[in-house]
Design a protein around this motif. Structure first.
Motif, PDB file in Angstrom:
ATOM      1  N   ALA A 282      -4.982  -7.101   4.576  1.00 48.76           N
ATOM      2  CA  ALA A 282      -5.652  -6.235   5.427  1.00 48.76           C
ATOM      3  C   ALA A 282      -5.371  -4.886   4.673  1.00 48.76           C
ATOM      4  N   ALA A 283      -6.250  -3.719   5.205  1.00 56.39           N
ATOM      5  CA  ALA A 283      -6.015  -2.851   4.529  1.00 56.39           C
ATOM      6  C   ALA A 283      -6.543  -1.417   5.552  1.00 56.39           C
ATOM      7  N   ALA A 284      -5.900  -0.253   5.249  1.00 55.93           N
ATOM      8  CA  ALA A 284      -6.048   1.024   6.046  1.00 55.93           C
ATOM      9  C   ALA A 284      -6.356   2.058   4.906  1.00 55.93           C
ATOM     10  N   THR A 285      -7.085   2.972   5.310  1.00 56.42           N
ATOM     11  CA  THR A 285      -7.527   4.168   4.492  1.00 56.42           C
ATOM     12  C   THR A 285      -7.373   5.510   5.194  1.00 56.42           C
ATOM     13  N   SER A 286      -7.071   6.477   4.660  1.00 58.64           N
ATOM     14  CA  SER A 286      -7.136   7.822   5.324  1.00 58.64           C
ATOM     15  C   SER A 286      -6.896   8.705   4.041  1.00 58.64           C
ATOM     16  N   PRO A 287      -7.821  10.127   4.176  1.00 57.16           N
ATOM     17  CA  PRO A 287      -7.442  10.990   3.091  1.00 57.16           C
ATOM     18  C   PRO A 287      -6.114  11.365   3.056  1.00 57.16           C
ATOM     19  N   PHE A 288      -5.605  12.019   1.667  1.00 59.48           N
ATOM     20  CA  PHE A 288      -4.369  12.829   1.486  1.00 59.48           C
ATOM     21  C   PHE A 288      -4.788  14.257   1.952  1.00 59.48           C
ATOM     22  N   GLY A 307       8.958 -13.914   7.545  1.00 69.50           N
ATOM     23  CA  GLY A 307       8.330 -14.338   6.486  1.00 69.50           C
ATOM     24  C   GLY A 307       8.602 -12.893   5.617  1.00 69.50           C
ATOM     25  N   ASP A 308       8.117 -12.781   4.518  1.00 70.53           N
ATOM     26  CA  ASP A 308       8.360 -11.653   3.662  1.00 70.53           C
ATOM     27  C   ASP A 308       6.980 -10.918   3.268  1.00 70.53           C
ATOM     28  N   SER A 309       6.516 -10.083   3.819  1.00 68.39           N
ATOM     29  CA  SER A 309       5.441  -9.903   3.764  1.00 68.39           C
ATOM     30  C   SER A 309       4.859  -9.120   2.422  1.00 68.39           C
ATOM     31  N   LYS A 310       3.660  -9.193   1.898  1.00 69.10           N
ATOM     32  CA  LYS A 310       3.345  -8.417   0.643  1.00 69.10           C
ATOM     33  C   LYS A 310       2.467  -7.116   0.897  1.00 69.10           C
ATOM     34  N   TYR A 311       2.751  -6.187   0.010  1.00 65.65           N
ATOM     35  CA  TYR A 311       2.116  -4.838   0.156  1.00 65.65           C
ATOM     36  C   TYR A 311       1.550  -4.474  -1.001  1.00 65.65           C
ATOM     37  N   VAL A 351      -1.335  13.215  -6.968  1.00 63.34           N
ATOM     38  CA  VAL A 351      -2.219  12.831  -5.842  1.00 63.34           C
ATOM     39  C   VAL A 351      -3.070  14.091  -5.578  1.00 63.34           C
ATOM     40  N   THR A 352      -4.170  13.856  -5.711  1.00 63.05           N
ATOM     41  CA  THR A 352      -4.968  15.108  -5.361  1.00 63.05           C
ATOM     42  C   THR A 352      -5.431  15.285  -3.955  1.00 63.05           C
ATOM     43  N   GLN A 353      -5.407  16.342  -3.336  1.00 60.16           N
ATOM     44  CA  GLN A 353      -5.642  16.856  -1.986  1.00 60.16           C
ATOM     45  C   GLN A 353      -7.162  16.032  -1.706  1.00 60.16           C
ATOM     46  N   GLY A 354      -7.315  15.496  -0.465  1.00 63.36           N
ATOM     47  CA  GLY A 354      -8.477  14.994  -0.279  1.00 63.36           C
ATOM     48  C   GLY A 354      -8.626  13.443  -0.845  1.00 63.36           C
ATOM     49  N   THR A 355      -8.019  13.004  -1.727  1.00 59.99           N
ATOM     50  CA  THR A 355      -8.182  11.680  -2.205  1.00 59.99           C
ATOM     51  C   THR A 355      -7.819  10.678  -1.031  1.00 59.99           C
ATOM     52  N   SER A 356      -8.609   9.571  -1.180  1.00 56.04           N
ATOM     53  CA  SER A 356      -8.360   8.299  -0.384  1.00 56.04           C
ATOM     54  C   SER A 356      -7.037   7.751  -0.526  1.00 56.04           C
ATOM     55  N   VAL A 357      -6.109   7.588   0.294  1.00 54.41           N
ATOM     56  CA  VAL A 357      -5.045   6.720   0.123  1.00 54.41           C
ATOM     57  C   VAL A 357      -5.189   5.294   0.875  1.00 54.41           C
ATOM     58  N   LYS A 358      -5.058   4.268   0.195  1.00 60.14           N
ATOM     59  CA  LYS A 358      -5.424   2.818   0.731  1.00 60.14           C
ATOM     60  C   LYS A 358      -4.124   2.224   0.739  1.00 60.14           C
ATOM     61  N   VAL A 359      -3.730   1.586   1.809  1.00 61.78           N
ATOM     62  CA  VAL A 359      -2.468   0.760   2.073  1.00 61.78           C
ATOM     63  C   VAL A 359      -2.895  -0.795   2.200  1.00 61.78           C
ATOM     64  N   TYR A 360      -2.393  -1.687   1.762  1.00 64.00           N
ATOM     65  CA  TYR A 360      -2.762  -3.309   1.820  1.00 64.00           C
ATOM     66  C   TYR A 360      -1.586  -3.663   2.172  1.00 64.00           C
ATOM     67  N   ALA A 361      -1.641  -4.741   3.014  1.00 65.64           N
ATOM     68  CA  ALA A 361      -0.619  -5.825   3.628  1.00 65.64           C
ATOM     69  C   ALA A 361      -1.209  -7.244   3.818  1.00 65.64           C
ATOM     70  N   MET A 362      -0.291  -8.069   3.629  1.00 66.01           N
ATOM     71  CA  MET A 362      -0.667  -9.455   3.751  1.00 66.01           C
ATOM     72  C   MET A 362       0.536 -10.250   4.432  1.00 66.01           C
ATOM     73  N   CYS A 363       0.409 -10.985   5.406  1.00 62.29           N
ATOM     74  CA  CYS A 363       1.246 -11.918   6.105  1.00 62.29           C
ATOM     75  C   CYS A 363       1.815 -12.999   5.180  1.00 62.29           C
ATOM     76  N   ASN A 364       3.228 -13.426   5.613  1.00 72.31           N
ATOM     77  CA  ASN A 364       3.784 -14.601   5.045  1.00 72.31           C
ATOM     78  C   ASN A 364       4.559 -15.274   5.894  1.00 72.31           C
ATOM     79  N   SER A 365       4.839 -16.630   5.431  1.00 69.04           N
ATOM     80  CA  SER A 365       5.750 -17.512   5.943  1.00 69.04           C
ATOM     81  C   SER A 365       6.656 -17.867   5.193  1.00 69.04           C
ATOM     82  N   ASN A 366       8.267 -17.993   5.628  1.00 63.67           N
ATOM     83  CA  ASN A 366       9.224 -18.236   4.764  1.00 63.67           C
ATOM     84  C   ASN A 366       9.439 -19.724   5.134  1.00 63.67           C
ATOM     85  N   GLY A 367       8.715 -20.258   6.221  1.00 68.71           N
ATOM     86  CA  GLY A 367       9.454 -21.711   6.593  1.00 68.71           C
ATOM     87  C   GLY A 367      10.292 -21.885   7.121  1.00 68.71           C
TER      88      GLY A 367
END
Length: 460
Positions: A282-288, A307-311, A351-367
């Motif tokens: 999954a990903a979310a974006t927003s300008p800095f 679980g231990d999510s990945k980012y 980081v430059t003002q106005g540049t796109s910041v993109k955050v990623y995340a992924m679910c995880n199962s630790n069983g």
């Protein structure tokens, strides 16, 4: 000190030459002082200083242009005062830099042949750093000094009075090629034996040569000095960039990845109940919206018992890095509560003002947590990004064990010491956050008004 215009006018009307001269001298002094205070001083930071040539007036012979695309900043300067091959030092552009960290610095400038198709014509300009401890050029172990300062170590080609002829080679396009000594290219260096304010002087030589910006940097310390996205260095009197908080729920696009985020209170999460959303980013974006600068970025993810999510984090087109949240479990027991903040810090990110910041995340199962016929999955929850200026002395909130807060003030009833910070990195107290309990494992769990939980490990 002030000049009273009414009194001065009266004095002049009386024709008193003595006061005429006094007034003229006073006005000249004021203009001189004003000129000195107006000249910017660029501050070296972490072994790098970046200066746009247009930061000072072009004066006579230099013209400001924007027609040759590929430059940084607002414009570049082109020498239009005629060829000056043998007499450096006229029509000088002068820049002040403040060196905080003494040592050897390499000098390079972004420059271009301004006319024609020959890479060896219209390709050079004079350079001098008169107050450096040492101003020289080297190629391997061979060192040369400028004419007027050299003895048996003079460069090939023209020069006098401590000025190097600096030329580019190999292209007519914008380049960082910055050399001296004809047909035996040597790179340019300056040594500063102590912190202080120093001077860089540029004087026109070949007509039509264009200069855009210059950098001084410590080789081996600075890896990207010639990156055109580097902002110009801060100036004396210029406020440092402020810290910036980008809350997850305020990101403008929450569906920028393979699967979408959903808003879960004051955080974003992935709907792991949908099996098709698992093991996908999954990903979310927003300008800095903060000021352009170099920051330490604190990524506030969350512990989850399932679980231990990945980012991962991306700024503009550059991948900053990735990490996986630490486990909330110790052996067969969950020792850290769900939704406790887990901080991971990416350091020294420009980081430059106005540049796109993109955050990623992924679910995880630790069983570890049964759910139906299988096991539960984490939901890649995260709360915010904190951008702290890299020059700030503020302590950053970091991740597990040695990165968690160590003990400074007495924690009531714990017999240990702890240093408290809220989610925004501000020093605070237990009473301000609201202590819930001290777990038997030596973990202090606190919850604040932002619906987030923090864990502080207790150690004597």
């Amino acid at each position: 000190m002030g000049v009273h215009v009414t009194d001065s006018k009266h004095i002049l009307q009386e024709g008193n030459m003595k006061y005429r001269l006094f007034l003229g001298a006073a006005l000249s002094s004021l203009l001189f002082i004003s000129a000195l205070s107006a000249q910017p001083i660029f501050i070296e930071q972490n072994g790098l200083v970046v200066v746009e040539v247009e930061s000072v007036s072009p004066g006579t012979g230099w013209v400001s242009e924007t027609s040759q695309t590929g430059f940084a900043g607002a414009s570049y300067y082109k020498w239009n005062g005629g060829d000056n091959f043998s007499s450096p030092g006229s029509k000088i552009l002068e820049y002040k830099i403040r060196i905080a960290s003494a040592g050897e610095y390499r000098f390079q400038w972004h420059n271009k042949v301004g006319k024609g198709n020959s890479s060896t014509d219209f390709n050079d300009t004079w350079l001098k750093i008169p107050d450096a401890t040492d101003f020289y050029a080297k190629k391997g172990t061979n060192v040369v000094h400028p004419h007027g300062a050299c003895k048996n170590d003079c460069p090939e080609g023209a020069g006098s009075g401590g000025w190097f002829k600096i030329y580019s080679s190999g292209t007519t396009s914008w380049t960082w090629s910055t050399n001296t000594s004809d047909n035996n290219a040597h790179s340019i260096y300056a040594k500063f034996s102590s912190p202080g304010v120093y001077t860089v002087q540029i004087s026109g030589r070949s007509n039509y040569h264009c200069v855009d910006r210059f950098v001084l940097y410590k080789e081996g310390t600075v890896q990207n000095a010639t990156n055109l996205t580097n902002p110009e260095s801060a100036r004396d009197g210029t406020p440092a960039p402020s810290s910036v908080i980008m809350k997850a729920i305020e990101f403008t696009n929450k569906s920028a990845g393979q699967v979408p985020f959903y808003v879960d209170g004051q955080r974003l999460a992935i709907d792991a109940a949908k099996t098709s959303y698992r093991d996908k980013w999954a990903a979310a974006t927003s300008p800095f919206k903060g000021a352009t600068g170099t920051y330490n970025i604190v990524f506030s993810a969350m512990y989850e018992g399932d679980g231990d999510s990945k980012y991962a984090l991306k700024i503009g087109t550059d991948s900053v890095g990735n990490f996986q949240c630490a486990s909330a479990w110790t052996g067969k027991s969950q020792t850290i509560p769900d939704y406790t903040i887990y901080d991971h810090t990416f350091r020294g990110v420009t980081v430059t003002q106005g540049t796109s910041v993109k955050v990623y995340a992924m679910c995880n199962s630790n069983g570890k947590v049964p759910e139906g016929a299988s096991f539960a999955w984490s939901r890649g929850r995260w709360a915010q990004l904190s951008f702290v200026p890299a020059t700030s002395t503020k302590t950053l909130r970091e991740s597990k064990t040695d990165r968690t807060r160590r003990i400074r003030s007495m924690v009531p009833g714990s017999g240990a010491y702890s240093e408290m910070f809220d989610l925004f990195g501000r020093r605070t107290s237990i009473s301000a956050l609201g202590r819930e309990n001290i777990a038997g494992s030596g973990v202090l769990v606190i919850r604040n008004s932002h619906e987030m939980t923090q864990v502080l490990r207790i150690g004597k």
